[in-house]
Design an enzyme around this catalytic site. Structure first.
Site, PDB file in Angstrom:
ATOM      1  N   THR A 208       0.818  -1.209   0.000  1.00 40.56           N
ATOM      2  CA  THR A 208       0.000   0.000   0.000  1.00 40.56           C
ATOM      3  C   THR A 208       0.854   1.261   0.000  1.00 40.56           C
ATOM      4  O   THR A 208       0.330   2.358   0.042  1.00 40.56           O
ATOM      5  CB  THR A 208      -0.948   0.033   1.202  1.00 40.56           C
ATOM      6  OG1 THR A 208      -0.238  -0.380   2.356  1.00 40.56           O
ATOM      7  CG2 THR A 208      -2.126  -0.880   0.984  1.00 40.56           C
ATOM      8  N   THR A 211       6.553   2.013   2.644  1.00 38.30           N
ATOM      9  CA  THR A 211       7.958   2.355   2.444  1.00 38.30           C
ATOM     10  C   THR A 211       8.080   3.615   1.592  1.00 38.30           C
ATOM     11  O   THR A 211       8.859   4.516   1.892  1.00 38.30           O
ATOM     12  CB  THR A 211       8.675   1.182   1.756  1.00 38.30           C
ATOM     13  OG1 THR A 211       8.367  -0.012   2.473  1.00 38.30           O
ATOM     14  CG2 THR A 211      10.155   1.379   1.738  1.00 38.30           C
ATOM     15  N   GLU A 427     -18.343 -23.345 -15.945  1.00 40.59           N
ATOM     16  CA  GLU A 427     -18.196 -21.895 -15.816  1.00 40.59           C
ATOM     17  C   GLU A 427     -19.500 -21.178 -16.146  1.00 40.59           C
ATOM     18  O   GLU A 427     -19.861 -20.201 -15.496  1.00 40.59           O
ATOM     19  CB  GLU A 427     -17.065 -21.376 -16.717  1.00 40.59           C
ATOM     20  CG  GLU A 427     -15.687 -21.954 -16.407  1.00 40.59           C
ATOM     21  CD  GLU A 427     -15.240 -21.731 -14.970  1.00 40.59           C
ATOM     22  OE1 GLU A 427     -15.697 -20.760 -14.326  1.00 40.59           O
ATOM     23  OE2 GLU A 427     -14.450 -22.549 -14.465  1.00 40.59           O
TER      24      GLU A 427
HETATM   25  P1  ADP Z   1       4.727  -1.488   1.397  1.00 44.51           P
HETATM   26  O1  ADP Z   1       5.984  -0.982   1.998  1.00 44.51           O
HETATM   27  O2  ADP Z   1       3.494  -0.900   1.975  1.00 44.51           O
HETATM   28  O3  ADP Z   1       4.633  -2.966   1.317  1.00 44.51           O
HETATM   29  P2  ADP Z   1       5.804  -0.188  -0.875  1.00 44.51           P
HETATM   30  O4  ADP Z   1       5.892   1.194  -0.383  1.00 44.51           O
HETATM   31  O5  ADP Z   1       7.049  -0.967  -0.915  1.00 44.51           O
HETATM   32  O6  ADP Z   1       4.694  -0.998  -0.109  1.00 44.51           O
HETATM   33  O7  ADP Z   1       5.142  -0.140  -2.308  1.00 44.51           O
HETATM   34  C1  ADP Z   1       5.574  -0.929  -3.367  1.00 44.51           C
HETATM   35  C2  ADP Z   1       5.458  -0.181  -4.659  1.00 44.51           C
HETATM   36  O8  ADP Z   1       4.099   0.022  -5.006  1.00 44.51           O
HETATM   37  C3  ADP Z   1       6.044   1.198  -4.571  1.00 44.51           C
HETATM   38  O9  ADP Z   1       7.388   1.187  -4.934  1.00 44.51           O
HETATM   39  C4  ADP Z   1       5.227   2.000  -5.528  1.00 44.51           C
HETATM   40  O10 ADP Z   1       5.793   1.974  -6.790  1.00 44.51           O
HETATM   41  C5  ADP Z   1       3.913   1.282  -5.580  1.00 44.51           C
HETATM   42  N1  ADP Z   1       2.905   1.997  -4.782  1.00 44.51           N
HETATM   43  C6  ADP Z   1       2.293   1.538  -3.684  1.00 44.51           C
HETATM   44  N2  ADP Z   1       1.398   2.439  -3.219  1.00 44.51           N
HETATM   45  C7  ADP Z   1       1.472   3.506  -4.032  1.00 44.51           C
HETATM   46  C8  ADP Z   1       0.788   4.770  -4.077  1.00 44.51           C
HETATM   47  N3  ADP Z   1      -0.132   5.118  -3.177  1.00 44.51           N
HETATM   48  N4  ADP Z   1       1.123   5.627  -5.058  1.00 44.51           N
HETATM   49  C9  ADP Z   1       2.044   5.294  -5.978  1.00 44.51           C
HETATM   50  N5  ADP Z   1       2.710   4.129  -6.000  1.00 44.51           N
HETATM   51  C10 ADP Z   1       2.430   3.223  -5.048  1.00 44.51           C
HETATM   52 ZN    ZN Z   2     -15.855 -23.399 -10.457  1.00 48.52          ZN
HETATM   53 MG    MG Z   3       7.573  -2.035   2.566  1.00 51.89          MG
END
Ligand code: ADP
Ligand code: ZN
Ligand code: MG
Length: 605
Positions: A208, A211, A427
């Site tokens: 989400t 990071t 299906e």
């Molecule tokens: P988490 O740390 O919550 O597991 P990350 O921050 O590592 O997730 O997100 C993984 C990738 O997903 C990011 O590098 C980014 O490219 C994409 N991403 C996730 N959320 C967003 C958002 N709200 N806007 C833009 N990109 C996102």
């Molecule tokens: Zn089925």
């Molecule tokens: Mg992360």
């Protein structure tokens, strides 16, 4: 040992090469001819000599015809005197060019000292090199306690992330604005007597953007960012984690103002005292050290500790108390508007065809996280290259949705005609039951192409984001799951193994209705069974029964009752729509895939 041998060989080769070079330079290619003094005198008398170079007691003679000769004289006797003694007249001597050179120092060095010194030097060099190598691996043991945190500097434009790179999550951004403002100009806050939180905990499902958002805060505030993952603290040895924590905070204190970001905090921050398995001592020490450090630095000193987790429920309560990670920021799975926005951000670097409708893609991807959406566009780009196209088209993205959801198409998984027929009816059964039930998730796509584990699939998705679900919805969905099984039974009088996954879902869902959601009229509003999770795996492993044998029986009866009810409804629908069922199955056999719009058209006809 292998390395040692290799290094030794390299040194040997270098040594041989150098030795070779010396032997070449020290021995002139053309050795001058050695002659006697009397011969030299005779040559002088015959006017054959052009030049004599005297070096100590050796005479290098250059003849008029460019030939070189060499002779020796006694030490300490001047050449002119010697020649005069041999009766060379002064007229002959004056024609000669005589040069006197002192013995060349460089030559002495090259010819005398170096050959002795060189092997010695090489040996010393070799051992120095060796000891360096040893130290390298040895030092690693000493560096154990250093944190492995990666530092991201605000000046590094390449890695810089700001709030603009993060779509959606408005509440989270709002909440973090304070932190940014504080890091930018702490004075304003200090003058107000306000304390900025020391610790901010980002909570959200995987992907989400936790990071990403943490880095964006550092980017917005233009401060250094120390990034470490919770698991990187913990090693085999007790005490290492704690020392890494100390080191990390020490490094941060030298770079104020700055942000420390501990990713996946749950790796070290689980509830203490519950360790199963060997490593909990170490984890607890690490966690204790984090707590100590969190308490140890002054509020408003310019250090903000951020952490991320997707399991706030298993964190040690001590981490969450005021003064530590007391500011919690929640990142939701993006809704349709945010999904479109995220798609926009991640499609920036990709050439999109004009027919791409990101809004429609967002509509079709409920439940996708930011990371899923990024992955989706990446898959679409890869598919475009495979299809030899110049631009990513709408079709590629749609196709990638299925791939991300269900796994890649399995072209090699070839069904026989008979199997295809069964899958088509199966299906079609799901799809038709779903069409006739108002509160279940509508059909997006029906297909008899194998993907992942499934021989065919009916893709259903909620129209909009749903956070709460009601009993009628569950019942309708259970009926849809049963649709495939019933359709097979009605058409072929037999069922196949293809329905087993559906049946598991049916059982799982209806059991949840009874034991978790309190949706059974007889058993009433309570839960049954206490889920225990084993901490070190973080998964629910065992369920402890907190009810009697008699209730267990009632639960089973209730589950069966629900399934029966749904079964009858689905059967009724399919019997009533037998022609439609056959029509959809026939079209599926012909086209393999039916999209949402086409399916609606068939059903309305
Ligand atoms: P988490 O740390 O919550 O597991 P990350 O921050 O590592 O997730 O997100 C993984 C990738 O997903 C990011 O590098 C980014 O490219 C994409 N991403 C996730 N959320 C967003 C958002 N709200 N806007 C833009 N990109 C996102
Ligand atoms: Zn089925
Ligand atoms: Mg992360």
């Amino acid at each position: 040992m292998k390395n040692l041998l290799k290094n030794f060989l390299i040194f040997l080769i270098i040594f041989l090469v150098i030795a070779g070079v010396f032997s070449l330079t020290s021995s002139d290619n053309k050795k001058p001819q050695e002659i006697s003094i009397s011969q030299l005198v005779q040559e002088i008398q015959e006017d054959k000599v052009k030049e004599i170079v005297v070096t100590d007691n050796s005479l290098n003679i250059l003849l008029v015809n460019q030939e070189k000769q060499l002779t020796l004289k006694e030490d300490n006797q001047p050449l002119t005197e010697l020649l005069a003694n041999y009766g060379v007249g002064s007229d002959k001597l004056s024609k000669l060019s005589i040069k006197v050179k002192t013995a060349n120092n460089r030559n002495v060095f090259l010819t005398v000292i170096l050959p002795i010194l060189l092997p010695f030097l090489l040996l010393v060099g070799f051992f120095y090199y060796l000891s360096n190598q040893m130290k390298g691996s040895g030092m690693q043991a000493f560096k154990f306690g250093e944190s492995k945190a990666r530092q991201v500097n605000p000046k590094d434009k390449r890695t810089k992330v700001t709030f603009q790179n993060v779509a959606g999550v408005h509440e989270a951004k709002e909440a973090l604005q304070d932190v940014v403002k504080f890091l930018k100009s702490p004075k304003n806050f200090i003058n107000m007597g306000a304390k900025i939180p020391k610790g901010v905990l980002l909570i959200g499902m995987p992907g989400t953007g936790k990071t990403l958002l943490a880095r964006a805060v550092a980017g917005e505030a233009n401060v250094p960012f120390f990034h470490i993952s919770g698991s990187e603290f913990v090693e085999m040895f007790v005490g290492v984690g704690a020392s890494r924590v100390r080191d990390l905070f020490r490094r941060a204190q030298k770079n104020l103002p700055c942000i420390i970001f501990i990713d996946e905090l749950d790796a070290v921050g689980r509830v203490r005292g519950s360790g199963v398995g060997g490593s909990h001592d170490e984890r607890e020490q690490t966690l204790n050290q984090i707590l100590v450090e969190l308490d140890g630095f002054e509020p408003n000193s310019g250090l903000v500790v951020m952490a991320a987790t997707n399991r706030p429920d298993i964190l040690d309560p001590a981490l969450l108390r005021p003064g530590r990670f007391d500011r919690k920021v929640i990142l939701d799975i993006p809704d349709i508007k945010d999904r479109e926005f995220i798609l926009k951000i991640h499609s920036a670097g990709k050439p999109l065809a004009s027919n791409v409708n990101l809004h429609q893609i967002a509509e079709r991807t409920p439940g996708f996280s930011g990371a899923d959406l990024e992955n989706l566009l990446n898959e679409a780009a890869i598919l475009t290259v495979k299809n030899n196209k110049k631009k990513v088209g709408h079709e590629e993205i749609l196709e990638s949705i299925d791939k991300v959801l269900l796994g890649p198409e399995r072209k090699s998984h070839i069904l026989s005609d008979k199997e295809k027929n069964i899958v088509a009816f199966h299906e079609a059964g799901h799809a038709i039951v779903s069409w006739n039930l108002p509160s279940c998730d509508p059909v997006h796509k029906v297909s008899i192409i194998s993907r992942g584990q499934a021989a065919g699939y009916t893709l259903r998705m909620p129209e909009e984001e749903k956070y709460l679900r009601s009993k009628p919805e569950f019942l309708d969905n259970i009926a849809v799951y049963l649709g495939g099984y019933i359709s097979e039974k009605l058409t072929f009088k037999e069922v196949t193994t293809g329905a087993s996954n559906d049946l598991r879902q049916v059982t799982h869902l209806s059991r949840k209705l009874v034991t978790e959601f309190g949706m059974s009229d007889i058993l009433g509003p309570r839960t049954f069974g206490e889920k225990e999770e084993l901490i070190f795996l973080g998964r629910e492993i065992s369920e402890r029964r907190d009810y009697s044998e008699k209730i267990a029986q009632t639960i089973d009866e209730e589950v069966s009752k629900i399934i029966n009810l749904c079964y009858n409804r689905a059967q009724e629908i399919l019997e009533k729509n037998k022609e439609k069922l056959e029509e959809v199955a026939k079209i599926l056999l012909k086209k393999e895939t039916i999209e949402k719009e086409e399916f609606a058209k068939i059903m309305k006809n």
